[in-house]
Design an enzyme around this catalytic site. Structure first.
Site, mmCIF file in Angstrom:
data_model
loop_
_atom_site.group_PDB
_atom_site.id
_atom_site.type_symbol
_atom_site.label_atom_id
_atom_site.label_comp_id
_atom_site.label_asym_id
_atom_site.label_seq_id
_atom_site.Cartn_x
_atom_site.Cartn_y
_atom_site.Cartn_z
ATOM 1 N N GLU A 1 -25.815 -74.316 -53.434
ATOM 2 C CA GLU A 1 -25.886 -75.536 -54.534
ATOM 3 C C GLU A 1 -27.100 -75.769 -53.254
ATOM 4 O OE1 GLU A 1 -23.051 -74.418 -54.260
ATOM 5 O OE2 GLU A 1 -22.716 -73.548 -56.461
ATOM 6 N N PHE B 1 -8.762 -77.857 -63.188
ATOM 7 C CA PHE B 1 -9.547 -76.101 -61.331
ATOM 8 C C PHE B 1 -10.794 -77.018 -61.545
ATOM 9 C CE2 PHE B 1 -11.083 -72.122 -59.978
ATOM 10 C CZ PHE B 1 -10.719 -72.547 -58.518
#
Lengths: 186, 584
Positions: B52, B114
């Site tokens: 990213e 999560f």
């Protein structure tokens, strides 16, 4: 070029800048910051202060216009004139900040703070505490046989003075709201 | 008629309405609905990155070379935290980006779910503004606002965090014209009184200088045009920061080169000796000013900047002008012309004589070699062989970056992409990919060092996948060159951890990625190698083995003023001492 004799800061829009911009004296300023009442806006303001190493001496915040989604942050900060100017400019650049007013330089203003003082004591000390509270026009908002809780509204210095007098008389606990301030006049 | 659609569809719709053609991103659990919508349309190209951070630097390269905002799409948690370096880089260099991040569904926020991270909390100090959208009804409006905030005033990165349930829920889509005009409207026009005052000073100044920065480029091509008109009409010398290269052409008559820590001697001496400094869209960064107390002591300083907080932040100025560079220069030229186009011609002549004297120092001199490639020579040859082409250059961070700024010349804005403020190693390779996406037919070169290049080398996979013929020009000295240079100057030649051991074989690495590589170490073979790199129809890694211990000069040692530049190795003994040693 020096013949042009430009006064330092003279061309700036603010009369405040006519003071020596390089002065190293710390000043205390009360700022009113009008902000969009959206999540995280207070975190942005506080994050700016911690991230850039500025001081917060006092801070109050509450919504002042529900339909317009506006909150008002009143903060007391201290720094050299250059730092104060930076603080104002940096606050102004936060996207949800609508307006920044420096009440210390924009003319006379009223500043008020509310304090709650718990004073424990018996006998003469208790009588003396009550007498001084009357002089300061503090209200008794809670009482037991060994204690009072006084409520006092005034300038921060008035609250400071009251706290100093109460300390030897058994000041046990103290809560202050921080300063709320408005410019005087219409 | 309002159109009801899912939040995920709104994202695509809003991007399309904002004119977005390219998105750099990486999918994950919390953005799956948006990726599903991406799959079902053809207007927006998605560039799948390998990390990213690479996506954000690509978007920066795209934005800086086009002037349009770059768009990034990442998932929650690690997707968003990996974007943080790129966001900070874009914030420091004022690059407009819109980053969309997925978030766990609203009912899981705060439960340590999560891949949950407090993305708006983490990115608050490294974005211009950010939003967590908890209601699909507000999503389209928020995206349109985000584009406005990213691109208006001083540009910068913004982030919109979109929980997964908000992507699934349906509501009415609002187009950009259906929303209320955003309250955020920075001033664009400068104060005419202050501009007139500046014109008066320009008319009389004996030793004026235009100190230009990235703000000129951010203001758009019109601003660069106006700067050229101003400089050429008045004959005032122009210097620029690293960020502003190309706004005034390097081939222009009034160009005196980049200023700053590794800027040109003549540019720094002119800054030190001027009597009128006109800062146009620069911010008195510490790489520029050197020792503040002795910065350009005899000058009246004017500062044109769209960000009021830039004024008097570092250097106290006499004439602050808050406004967009383009607007202010337009007014300034109008006023100057209407007052009779006056300048102090006689004094300017003398000023130029003095500058020519400084130029004759030939501060970029380096000792050439027949046996080993000097990094400066490599860049001179790169310049010679690519000059006049439709060329874009990105860089990593370090010595090679400074040499590239010194030896490559830019005649147009938006052609030079480098990490200035944050100094992010690993910027150049992904940035070159972003540039090439925007300009598929152009020659895009990333000038790199061996150490920086490795930091985001995984993005070679992206270049190969999207057939982007980016040229990786690696000046390989098997060192962290700038760190090594500072250790030599400051730390008694104790080279702590500043060499690149176990470097990969770049030719094999290129082959492994499915592109082509070559290595060159004899100066005689350099031109052919560069030509081979340019001519190759695809991504190419050129491993240029250069002198290992070359230092980057000229240099203003930290803690010193402009007029105490070091010109070569002979002057470096004990150059940085005392308080300067604590600076970076």
């Amino acid at each position: 070029m020096n013949a042009l004799n430009i006064q330092k800061g003279a061309s700036s829009h603010s009369a405040y800048d006519l003071r020596d911009p390089n002065a190293q004296v710390e000043e205390s300023h009360t700022l009113a910051v009008l902000v969009e009442n959206e999540p995280g806006v207070l975190a942005r303001v506080i994050g700016l202060f911690s991230g850039r190493g500025y001081n917060i001496d006092s801070l109050t915040v509450a919504e002042v216009d529900h339909t317009g989604h506006q909150s008002r942050i009143t903060m007391v900060t201290s720094g050299t004139p250059a730092v104060i100017e930076q603080i104002k400019a940096q606050l102004g650049r936060i996207v949800p900040v609508h307006d920044v007013h420096d009440l210390t330089v924009e003319g006379p203003s009223v500043e008020r703070e509310l304090g709650l003082f718990k004073v424990r004591g018996q006998g003469d000390k208790r009588v003396e505490a009550l007498r001084i509270a009357e002089i300061f026009r503090a209200n008794v908002v809670d009482s037991t046989l060994e204690s009072f809780v006084f409520e006092l509204v005034g300038t921060p210095s008035k609250l400071d003075a009251f706290a100093e007098l109460m300390r030897p008389l058994g000041l046990a606990d103290l809560a202050r709201t921080g300063v709320a301030a408005l410019a005087r006049g219409a | 008629m309002s159109r009801i659609m899912t939040g995920a569809r709104m994202v695509i719709e809003a991007l399309r309405d904002q004119g977005v053609d390219t998105v750099f991103g990486y999918p994950g659990g919390a953005v799956l609905p948006i990726y599903d919508e991406l799959f079902q349309q053809n207007d927006i190209t998605h560039v799948l990155v390998r990390h990213e951070q690479g996506a954000v630097h690509m978007a920066e390269g795209y934005a800086r070379s086009t002037g349009k905002p770059g768009v990034v799409l990442v998932t929650s948690g690690p997707g968003a935290t990996n974007a943080v370096t790129g966001l900070t880089d874009a914030l420091m260099d004022s690059i407009p980006l819109v980053v969309l991040s997925g978030q766990v569904p609203t009912f899981l926020i705060g439960t340590d779910g999560f891949q949950e991270a407090d993305t708006v909390g983490i990115t608050r100090p490294c974005t211009k503004h950010n939003w967590l959208v908890k209601d699909t009804a507000k999503l389209s409006e928020t995206i349109h606002k985000a584009f406005h905030v990213a691109t208006s005033g001083r540009p910068g990165p913004v982030l919109i965090d979109i929980p997964k349930d908000v992507q699934f829920a349906e509501d009415a889509y609002q187009g950009p014209k259906q929303i209320d005009p955003p309250r955020y409207q920075p001033v664009r026009k400068g104060d005419v009184t202050a501009i007139t005052r500046l014109v008066e000073l320009i008319e009389q100044a004996e030793r004026p200088i235009l100190y230009t920065g990235g703000g000129v480029i951010n203001s758009g091509p019109g601003a660069s045009q106006l700067l050229r008109e101003l400089a050429d009409a008045t004959g005032i010398p122009v210097t620029s920061t690293l960020m502003g290269l190309g706004a005034y052409p390097a081939s222009g008559r009034n160009w005196i080169g980049m200023l700053g820590m590794h800027g040109l001697y003549e540019a720094n001496l002119a800054m030190h000796g001027c009597d009128l400094m006109v800062n146009i869209g620069a911010r008195f960064d510490d790489r520029i000013t050197g020792r503040i107390a002795e910065f350009s002591p005899g000058s009246v300083k004017a500062h044109i900047d769209i960000d009021p907080s830039s004024i008097n932040k570092v250097i106290h100025v006499d004439i602050p002008i808050i406004g967009d560079v383009g607007h202010v220069l337009e007014d300034l030229l109008k006023i100057w012309k209407s007052r009779g186009r006056k300048v102090n011609t006689a004094a300017l002549g003398k000023w130029w004589e003095q500058i020519e004297g400084w130029k004759s120092k030939n501060c970029l001199f380096y000792r050439g070699s027949d046996t080993i490639i000097k990094p400066q020579f490599a860049l001179e040859r790169l310049e010679a062989l690519t000059k006049g082409r439709d060329r874009y250059v990105t860089t990593e961070v370090g010595q090679h970056q400074m040499w590239a700024a010194q030896f490559l010349h830019f005649d147009e804005p938006n052609r030079w992409m480098t990490s200035g403020g944050l100094g992010t190693m690993g910027y150049g390779l992904p940035a070159s990919i972003g540039v090439q996406m925007a300009h598929p037919e152009s020659l895009v070169i990333n000038v790199a060092g061996d150490a920086s290049w490795l930091m985001n080398m995984q993005e070679m996979g992206t270049a190969v996948q999207f057939r982007l013929p980016v040229k990786q020009f690696i000046l390989n000295n098997e060192r962290l060159g700038m760190v090594r240079q500072w250790q030599q100057l400051l730390h008694g030649e104790r080279y702590s951890q500043s060499w690149s051991d176990s470097l990969p074989d770049f030719i094999k690495l290129a082959e492994a990625f499915g592109c082509k590589g070559a290595q060159v170490q004899d100066p005689k073979d350099l031109d052919d190698a560069i030509q081979q790199m340019i001519d190759y129809d695809g991504p190419f890694i050129l491993d240029v083995l250069v002198e290992k211990h070359e230092n980057c000069f000229p240099m203003i040692p930290s803690g010193k003023p402009h007029n105490e530049m070091l010109l070569g190795d002979a002057e470096t003994q004990g150059a940085i001492q005392g308080a300067g040693a604590a600076l970076v």
